[in-house]
Design a protein around this motif. Structure first.
Motif, short mmCIF file in Angstrom:
data_model
loop_
_atom_site.label_atom_id
_atom_site.label_comp_id
_atom_site.label_asym_id
_atom_site.label_seq_id
_atom_site.Cartn_x
_atom_site.Cartn_y
_atom_site.Cartn_z
N HIS A 39 0.83 -1.22 0.00
CA HIS A 39 0.00 0.00 0.00
C HIS A 39 0.86 1.26 0.00
O HIS A 39 0.41 2.32 -0.44
CB HIS A 39 -1.00 0.00 1.16
CG HIS A 39 -0.41 0.08 2.53
ND1 HIS A 39 -0.02 -1.02 3.23
CD2 HIS A 39 -0.13 1.15 3.30
CE1 HIS A 39 0.46 -0.65 4.39
NE2 HIS A 39 0.41 0.67 4.47
N GLU A 41 3.57 1.64 -1.85
CA GLU A 41 3.85 1.86 -3.27
C GLU A 41 2.62 2.41 -3.98
O GLU A 41 2.73 3.29 -4.83
CB GLU A 41 4.30 0.55 -3.93
CG GLU A 41 4.78 0.76 -5.35
CD GLU A 41 5.40 -0.49 -5.94
OE1 GLU A 41 5.37 -0.59 -7.18
OE2 GLU A 41 5.93 -1.33 -5.20
N ILE A 42 1.46 1.92 -3.62
CA ILE A 42 0.22 2.42 -4.22
C ILE A 42 0.04 3.90 -3.89
O ILE A 42 -0.28 4.71 -4.76
CB ILE A 42 -1.00 1.60 -3.73
CG1 ILE A 42 -0.93 0.18 -4.30
CG2 ILE A 42 -2.32 2.28 -4.09
CD1 ILE A 42 -1.90 -0.80 -3.65
N TYR A 43 0.29 4.29 -2.64
CA TYR A 43 0.17 5.70 -2.25
C TYR A 43 1.20 6.54 -2.98
O TYR A 43 0.90 7.64 -3.43
CB TYR A 43 0.31 5.88 -0.73
CG TYR A 43 0.23 7.33 -0.34
CD1 TYR A 43 -0.98 8.00 -0.36
CD2 TYR A 43 1.38 8.05 -0.02
CE1 TYR A 43 -1.06 9.34 -0.03
CE2 TYR A 43 1.31 9.39 0.31
CZ TYR A 43 0.09 10.03 0.30
OH TYR A 43 0.03 11.36 0.61
N SER A 44 2.41 6.02 -3.12
CA SER A 44 3.46 6.75 -3.83
C SER A 44 3.04 7.03 -5.28
O SER A 44 3.21 8.14 -5.77
CB SER A 44 4.76 5.95 -3.80
OG SER A 44 5.75 6.61 -4.53
N LYS A 45 2.47 6.04 -5.93
CA LYS A 45 1.99 6.23 -7.31
C LYS A 45 0.85 7.24 -7.36
O LYS A 45 0.80 8.09 -8.24
CB LYS A 45 1.56 4.90 -7.91
CG LYS A 45 2.73 3.99 -8.22
CD LYS A 45 2.26 2.66 -8.78
CE LYS A 45 3.46 1.76 -9.02
NZ LYS A 45 3.06 0.44 -9.49
N TYR A 46 -0.06 7.14 -6.39
CA TYR A 46 -1.16 8.10 -6.31
C TYR A 46 -0.62 9.51 -6.14
O TYR A 46 -1.05 10.45 -6.81
CB TYR A 46 -2.09 7.73 -5.15
CG TYR A 46 -2.94 8.89 -4.66
CD1 TYR A 46 -4.07 9.28 -5.38
CD2 TYR A 46 -2.60 9.59 -3.51
CE1 TYR A 46 -4.84 10.35 -4.94
CE2 TYR A 46 -3.37 10.66 -3.07
CZ TYR A 46 -4.48 11.03 -3.79
OH TYR A 46 -5.24 12.10 -3.36
N LYS A 48 2.36 10.73 -6.90
CA LYS A 48 3.01 11.20 -8.12
C LYS A 48 1.97 11.62 -9.15
O LYS A 48 2.17 12.60 -9.88
CB LYS A 48 3.92 10.12 -8.68
CG LYS A 48 5.17 9.92 -7.85
CD LYS A 48 6.02 8.78 -8.38
CE LYS A 48 7.22 8.56 -7.47
NZ LYS A 48 8.03 7.42 -7.89
N ASP A 49 0.86 10.89 -9.20
CA ASP A 49 -0.19 11.23 -10.16
C ASP A 49 -0.81 12.59 -9.84
O ASP A 49 -1.00 13.41 -10.72
CB ASP A 49 -1.28 10.14 -10.17
CG ASP A 49 -2.39 10.47 -11.14
OD1 ASP A 49 -2.10 10.60 -12.35
OD2 ASP A 49 -3.54 10.61 -10.70
N GLU A 52 1.40 15.53 -10.75
CA GLU A 52 1.42 15.85 -12.19
C GLU A 52 0.08 16.31 -12.73
O GLU A 52 0.03 17.15 -13.63
CB GLU A 52 1.88 14.61 -12.97
CG GLU A 52 3.31 14.23 -12.68
CD GLU A 52 3.73 12.93 -13.35
OE1 GLU A 52 2.92 12.35 -14.11
OE2 GLU A 52 4.86 12.49 -13.09
#
Length: 94
Positions: A39, A41-46, A48-49, A52
């Motif tokens: 989770h 890594e999921i938050y990190s991707k969120y 970053k999204d 941007e």
């Protein structure tokens, strides 16, 4: 987009290096440091999204993490230090 976030660099509120030093201290004390969970890594991707694609969401998240939680986090850190860490001041809270 990078210019938009320039004010958020070198704020003296960055905590990554301090957290790393604290984790090393805990390892030296014999504590196991768990691996990063999925989770995270999921938050990190969120995150970053939204950096941007949704600046208002980023600003809201930044405010909540770095400002709203700062005072209560420091208080909690002090209490933990006093009660279970023999008054060790963690780097994260400096």
């Amino acid at each position: 987009m990078i210019i938009l976030y320039a004010a958020f660099k070198n704020t003296r509120m960055e905590r990554t290096n301090n957290l790393g030093r604290d984790l090393e201290w805990f390892k030296e004390q014999g504590y196991d440091i768990p691996e990063q969970l999925a989770h995270c890594e999921i938050y990190s991707k969120y995150f970053k999204d939204i950096v941007e694609n949704d600046p208002p969401a980023f600003i809201s998240d930044f405010y909540n993490i770095y400002f709203a939680h700062r005072a209560s986090g420091r208080k909690i850190g002090t209490m933990v230090s006093e009660r279970i860490l023999d008054n060790k001041e963690l780097e994260f809270y400096k």
